[in-house]
Design an enzyme around this catalytic site. Structure first.
Site, mmCIF file in Angstrom:
data_model
loop_
_atom_site.group_PDB
_atom_site.id
_atom_site.type_symbol
_atom_site.label_atom_id
_atom_site.label_comp_id
_atom_site.label_asym_id
_atom_site.label_seq_id
_atom_site.Cartn_x
_atom_site.Cartn_y
_atom_site.Cartn_z
ATOM 1 N N HIS A 149 46.893 38.846 42.259
ATOM 2 C CA HIS A 149 45.545 39.174 42.711
ATOM 3 C C HIS A 149 44.675 37.925 42.787
ATOM 4 C CE1 HIS A 149 45.094 39.032 38.337
ATOM 5 N NE2 HIS A 149 43.784 38.883 38.518
ATOM 6 N N ASP A 151 40.621 37.016 42.027
ATOM 7 C CA ASP A 151 39.550 37.622 41.234
ATOM 8 C C ASP A 151 38.391 38.102 42.111
ATOM 9 O OD1 ASP A 151 40.840 37.278 38.816
ATOM 10 O OD2 ASP A 151 39.858 35.369 38.367
ATOM 11 N N HIS A 299 46.834 34.774 41.458
ATOM 12 C CA HIS A 299 47.477 34.485 40.178
ATOM 13 C C HIS A 299 48.049 35.753 39.572
ATOM 14 C CE1 HIS A 299 43.175 35.198 39.318
ATOM 15 N NE2 HIS A 299 43.560 35.690 38.152
ATOM 16 N N ARG A 314 37.797 33.370 29.747
ATOM 17 C CA ARG A 314 37.628 32.896 31.121
ATOM 18 C C ARG A 314 36.159 32.832 31.483
ATOM 19 N NH1 ARG A 314 39.272 37.055 35.412
ATOM 20 N NH2 ARG A 314 37.051 37.530 35.249
#
Length: 323
Positions: A149, A151, A299, A314
């Site tokens: 996917h 983000d 990723h 993150r």
């Protein structure tokens, strides 16, 4: 031992050159992934190839992923260092830094060199709302693992990039993989490129999050995150390079196509991230940090660590409207 090549050469020599042997009907399924050489361009045409003067760049794969050595990211970045890191990011799409062990504040400050930080109310966070925390053990709620996917493509302005740091690493497993979506586009058959170059697709947060949240948890965000349209092939705002911009978590359909045709084309496009030649895989150590260009990559967090704990934090950087 007689090989296929030996047998072929022998039979070829024994028959007249004009005779073509008959073969039984054979065809691989349409819209699949094909074997053969790949076009692996790391940079766009006209790229200014210059050495890096302020750090060492250690490539991890052919077109994507480089470890950066010789920097302490807890220190402020000068304008010159920030510019050189940005050039490395554009060239390699994801940068890795071993053993930085940044505080959450230092991680936020590093990411802030590239723009305003983004918050995501759908994910757990620390004291600061722009630091998302993934704390995974055997009994943890599953999130975005085991799926390729990009983000937050369900936003009108998806994230420009993200900075991920591993606080705790399982003894085995828990790697993350990234795929170069410019290489994925370059290697599409020309007839598929022609079909998707001007196409647009709808992105929605619901398909991705419905895998691990209930309707009651998701419903309050429907007005905040309505479906949005993005180009199937976007242009990178800094390099101008074409990149595939659809993903299996959030892209629901291609505008103007019937459901069956849209699903078939999207399956083909989703598969491109799975080609090993377009990928890099990072084996984490505690305190490692990865900084990736969310515009140019997908990723995949590998959940293969069983009951062991994996803790990551993150920080995402707000992006622009794809075009």
């Amino acid at each position: 031992m007689t090989t296929l090549a030996d047998a072929t050469a022998s039979r070829t020599a024994a028959r007249p050159a004009s005779r073509t042997p008959a073969l039984r009907p054979h065809r691989i399924p349409a819209d699949g992934l094909y074997e053969g050489p790949r076009l692996l361009r790391r940079t766009p045409d006209g790229w200014d190839e210059r050495p890096y003067e302020r750090f060492e760049v250690v490539p991890q794969a052919a077109t994507i992923g480089a470890e950066i050595r010789g920097l302490d990211l807890s220190r402020p970045l000068s304008g010159e260092l920030r510019a050189e890191l940005n050039r490395a990011l554009l060239e390699w799409k994801v940068l890795f830094f071993r053993g930085q062990r940044l505080s959450s504040r230092a991680q936020r400050e590093f990411a802030g060199n590239w723009g305003e930080l983004e918050t995501n109310p759908l994910l757990a966070h620390r004291d600061s709302k722009d630091v998302v925390r993934f704390d995974k053990a055997a009994d943890a709620v599953p999130t975005f693992e085991n799926v390729w996917h990009t983000d937050v493509t369900f936003r009108e302005r998806p994230a420009m990039g993200a900075v991920l740091q591993l606080r705790e690493v399982p003894p085995v497993g828990g790697d993350t993989m990234w795929a170069d979506m410019a290489a994925a586009y370059d290697n599409l058959p020309p007839e598929i490129q022609a079909r998707v170059n001007e196409a647009r697709a709808v992105h929605d947060y619901l398909p991705g999050f419905a895998r691990f949240y209930s309707p009651a948890q998701l419903a309050p965000f429907q007005q905040e995150f309505p479906p949005v349209e993005h180009p199937v092939v976007r242009r990178h705002p800094e390099t101008g390079r074409r990149m595939l911009f659809v993903n299996a978590s959030f892209t629901t359909h291609i505008v103007g196509l019937g459901r069956a045709e849209s699903d078939r084309l999207l399956r083909l496009l989703f598969q491109q991230a799975q080609v090993p030649e377009f990928q890099v895989r990072w084996r984490w150590q505690p305190g490692d940090l990865a900084f990736w260009d969310n515009r140019a990559t997908q990723h995949y967090a590998v959940n293969d660590y069983g009951a062991h704990r994996r803790v990551a934090e993150r920080v995402a950087i707000a992006g622009d409207r794809p075009y």
